[in-house]
Write an enzyme that holds these catalytic residues in place. Structure first.
Site, PDB file in Angstrom:
ATOM      1  N   SER A  82       0.827  -1.212   0.000  1.00 52.64           N
ATOM      2  CA  SER A  82       0.000   0.000   0.000  1.00 52.64           C
ATOM      3  C   SER A  82       0.857   1.258   0.000  1.00 52.64           C
ATOM      4  CB  SER A  82      -0.864   0.074   1.265  1.00 52.64           C
ATOM      5  OG  SER A  82      -1.397  -1.152   1.615  1.00 52.64           O
ATOM      6  N   GLN A 128       0.529 -13.706  15.502  1.00 58.73           N
ATOM      7  CA  GLN A 128      -0.042 -14.882  16.161  1.00 58.73           C
ATOM      8  C   GLN A 128      -1.318 -15.365  15.457  1.00 58.73           C
ATOM      9  OE1 GLN A 128      -0.719 -14.171  20.319  1.00 58.73           O
ATOM     10  NE2 GLN A 128      -1.312 -16.296  20.712  1.00 58.73           N
ATOM     11  N   THR A 186       5.991 -12.482  14.394  1.00 54.61           N
ATOM     12  CA  THR A 186       6.542 -11.188  14.815  1.00 54.61           C
ATOM     13  C   THR A 186       5.950 -10.674  16.115  1.00 54.61           C
ATOM     14  OG1 THR A 186       4.916 -10.117  13.404  1.00 54.61           O
ATOM     15  CG2 THR A 186       7.123 -10.431  12.486  1.00 54.61           C
ATOM     16  N   PRO A 237       3.521   1.064  25.944  1.00 52.22           N
ATOM     17  CA  PRO A 237       2.081   1.229  26.170  1.00 52.22           C
ATOM     18  C   PRO A 237       1.425   2.215  25.214  1.00 52.22           C
ATOM     19  CG  PRO A 237       3.308   2.451  27.820  1.00 52.22           C
ATOM     20  CD  PRO A 237       4.327   1.761  26.965  1.00 52.22           C
ATOM     21  N   ALA A 238       1.314   1.823  23.957  1.00 55.03           N
ATOM     22  CA  ALA A 238       0.616   2.634  22.954  1.00 55.03           C
ATOM     23  C   ALA A 238       0.353   1.734  21.762  1.00 55.03           C
ATOM     24  CB  ALA A 238       1.479   3.825  22.538  1.00 55.03           C
ATOM     25  N   ASP A 279       4.618  -3.704   8.909  1.00 53.73           N
ATOM     26  CA  ASP A 279       5.243  -3.511   7.591  1.00 53.73           C
ATOM     27  C   ASP A 279       6.720  -3.154   7.731  1.00 53.73           C
ATOM     28  OD1 ASP A 279       2.665  -3.856   6.580  1.00 53.73           O
ATOM     29  OD2 ASP A 279       2.243  -1.720   6.703  1.00 53.73           O
TER      30      ASP A 279
HETATM   31  P1  ADP Z   1       1.415  -7.031  13.161  1.00 51.33           P
HETATM   32  O1  ADP Z   1       0.921  -5.680  12.692  1.00 51.33           O
HETATM   33  O2  ADP Z   1       1.882  -7.893  12.059  1.00 51.33           O
HETATM   34  O3  ADP Z   1       0.465  -7.701  14.100  1.00 51.33           O
HETATM   35  P2  ADP Z   1       2.857  -5.701  15.132  1.00 51.33           P
HETATM   36  O4  ADP Z   1       2.676  -4.347  14.574  1.00 51.33           O
HETATM   37  O5  ADP Z   1       2.024  -6.110  16.283  1.00 51.33           O
HETATM   38  O6  ADP Z   1       2.725  -6.763  13.980  1.00 51.33           O
HETATM   39  O7  ADP Z   1       4.359  -5.912  15.558  1.00 51.33           O
HETATM   40  C1  ADP Z   1       5.451  -5.851  14.718  1.00 51.33           C
HETATM   41  C2  ADP Z   1       6.663  -5.511  15.567  1.00 51.33           C
HETATM   42  O8  ADP Z   1       6.541  -4.173  16.008  1.00 51.33           O
HETATM   43  C3  ADP Z   1       6.810  -6.353  16.832  1.00 51.33           C
HETATM   44  O9  ADP Z   1       7.645  -7.457  16.594  1.00 51.33           O
HETATM   45  C4  ADP Z   1       7.455  -5.375  17.796  1.00 51.33           C
HETATM   46  O10 ADP Z   1       8.860  -5.434  17.647  1.00 51.33           O
HETATM   47  C5  ADP Z   1       6.990  -4.018  17.333  1.00 51.33           C
HETATM   48  N1  ADP Z   1       5.877  -3.458  18.123  1.00 51.33           N
HETATM   49  C6  ADP Z   1       4.643  -3.128  17.677  1.00 51.33           C
HETATM   50  N2  ADP Z   1       3.905  -2.596  18.669  1.00 51.33           N
HETATM   51  C7  ADP Z   1       4.685  -2.568  19.766  1.00 51.33           C
HETATM   52  C8  ADP Z   1       4.511  -2.124  21.110  1.00 51.33           C
HETATM   53  N3  ADP Z   1       3.359  -1.576  21.539  1.00 51.33           N
HETATM   54  N4  ADP Z   1       5.554  -2.264  21.971  1.00 51.33           N
HETATM   55  C9  ADP Z   1       6.709  -2.792  21.573  1.00 51.33           C
HETATM   56  N5  ADP Z   1       6.939  -3.233  20.332  1.00 51.33           N
HETATM   57  C10 ADP Z   1       5.956  -3.130  19.425  1.00 51.33           C
HETATM   58  N1  PLP Z   2      -1.911  -0.791   4.812  1.00 50.65           N
HETATM   59  C1  PLP Z   2      -2.905   0.120   4.961  1.00 50.65           C
HETATM   60  C2  PLP Z   2      -3.492   0.799   3.759  1.00 50.65           C
HETATM   61  C3  PLP Z   2      -3.378   0.413   6.241  1.00 50.65           C
HETATM   62  O1  PLP Z   2      -4.381   1.298   6.372  1.00 50.65           O
HETATM   63  C4  PLP Z   2      -2.813  -0.229   7.366  1.00 50.65           C
HETATM   64  C5  PLP Z   2      -3.271   0.056   8.717  1.00 50.65           C
HETATM   65  O2  PLP Z   2      -4.148   0.839   8.971  1.00 50.65           O
HETATM   66  C6  PLP Z   2      -1.802  -1.159   7.174  1.00 50.65           C
HETATM   67  C7  PLP Z   2      -1.378  -1.412   5.871  1.00 50.65           C
HETATM   68  C8  PLP Z   2      -1.237  -1.974   8.295  1.00 50.65           C
HETATM   69  O3  PLP Z   2      -0.297  -1.462   9.152  1.00 50.65           O
HETATM   70  P1  PLP Z   2       0.408  -2.407  10.254  1.00 50.65           P
HETATM   71  O4  PLP Z   2       1.827  -2.558   9.806  1.00 50.65           O
HETATM   72  O5  PLP Z   2       0.271  -1.657  11.537  1.00 50.65           O
HETATM   73  O6  PLP Z   2      -0.271  -3.753  10.317  1.00 50.65           O
END
Ligand code: ADP
Ligand code: PLP
Ligand code: ZN
Length: 297
Positions: free
Chosen positions: A12, A147, A182, A215-216, A223
């Protein structure tokens, strides 16, 4: 293997903010890769905002671009990277693209983030799951599910580290020699589980990294993570654990900075999802400080 490459990244694009190609292209370039982006959609902003506008590329339009490249002999790539894909017809064309590129470079590495959903919710059409399972996974060199996606692809319920490792083994048997789950929460702890099957039939080398949960909620992190795993695992092809340490450490640095910036601006980081500070983190991307270490099983 070399420490650079030419990556076709089909993801995207958003005008504003960092998801998809906007969060993958810049870091790969910083790590020394030539990156050719194909924008599977062009939206004003990511879909987590109250509204968005824009265009979606269809399978024929994707194939058009490939034909244009082919007509000029420009189809040599070392890597293909794919992320969010919204329809079966587009995913079918991706498969066609992989096969075409492999006919030109048999050593092509296909890094696939099988984006389907998160936290129990599917955000692509249900029929995509089957296509990923039956057709895409077998072509992938490296797979980076979360997961939920690992569960969808294997049919396992993942409740323990053992389950996670078992899911990786099932995925290896279906195709990819490298699998990285991841993000997975086990006993309240955020983990990455990695698995490298160095030869077919051999027991995979597996490891985990405990991630400090910030915590956010951020968008674009999945990506970015997959792009960094491509970038670093190509530089350390026999050390997926090291590549994952570098990728996770980059994310930690970048997410801390993002959170600090939002707080400094007087913004409440729990009120909505945060846009990552990608450009501001360029030094961190080039040379991450490894603080979180992989633990081998
Ligand atoms: P997906 O979007 O594929 O579910 P995430 O965005 O949850 O994957 O996570 C991808 C990577 O981003 C994780 O392996 C971690 O390293 C990092 N990450 C994302 N969110 C957090 C967070 N709140 N705190 C710490 N690491 C994070
Ligand atoms: N691609 C588009 C167009 C999105 O709007 C989003 C999330 O809103 C994503 C990809 C996914 O992002 P993430 O890497 O947080 O899963
Ligand atoms: Zn994801």
């Amino acid at each position: 293997p070399s420490d650079t490459g030419r990556v076709l990244s089909i993801q995207s694009h958003t005008v504003q903010g960092y998801v998809g190609n906007k969060s993958a292209v810049f870091p790969l370039q910083l790590l020394g890769y030539d990156v050719d982006p194909i924008n599977s959609v062009q939206f004003s902003n990511h879909t987590g905002y109250p509204t968005f506008k824009g265009q979606v590329l269809n399978g024929e339009q994707l194939w058009d671009l490939i034909e244009g490249l082919e007509a000029n002999n420009l189809l040599f790539y070392t890597h293909v990277l794919t992320g969010y894909i919204g329809s079966v017809s587009f995913l079918d064309t991706i498969l066609k693209v992989i096969n075409k590129l492999r006919s030109i470079n048999p050593n092509l590495t296909y890094v696939c983030d099988p984006v389907m959903g998160d936290e129990g919710k599917l955000y692509v059409p249900e029929e995509l799951v089957h296509v990923y399972r039956e057709k895409v996974v077998p072509l992938a060199s490296m797979l980076t599910p979360n997961q939920f996606e690992a569960e969808k692809l294997t049919g396992l319920r993942i409740n323990s580290e053992e389950d996670g490792r078992e899911a990786c083994a099932i995925l290896h048997a279906a195709g990819p020699s490298k699998v990285v789950i991841t993000s997975i929460i086990i006993g309240g702890i955020l983990l990455l589980i990695g698995s490298h099957q160095k030869e077919k039939g051999l027991k995979p080398e597996q490891f985990k990294i405990e991630i400090h949960k910030i915590p956010a909620y951020f968008t674009g992190t999945g990506d970015l993570m997959t792009a960094l795993l491509l970038g670093w695992s190509n530089k350390y092809p026999e050390n997926l654990d090291k590549a994952a340490e570098l990728a996770v450490s980059t994310l930690q640095g970048l997410l801390r900075r993002t959170l600090d910036d939002y707080k400094q601006a007087g913004y409440d980081p729990s009120s909505s999802s945060l846009e990552i500070r990608l450009i501001q983190s360029q030094d961190e991307i080039r040379s991450p400080k490894v603080e979180l270490k992989a633990e081998r099983y």
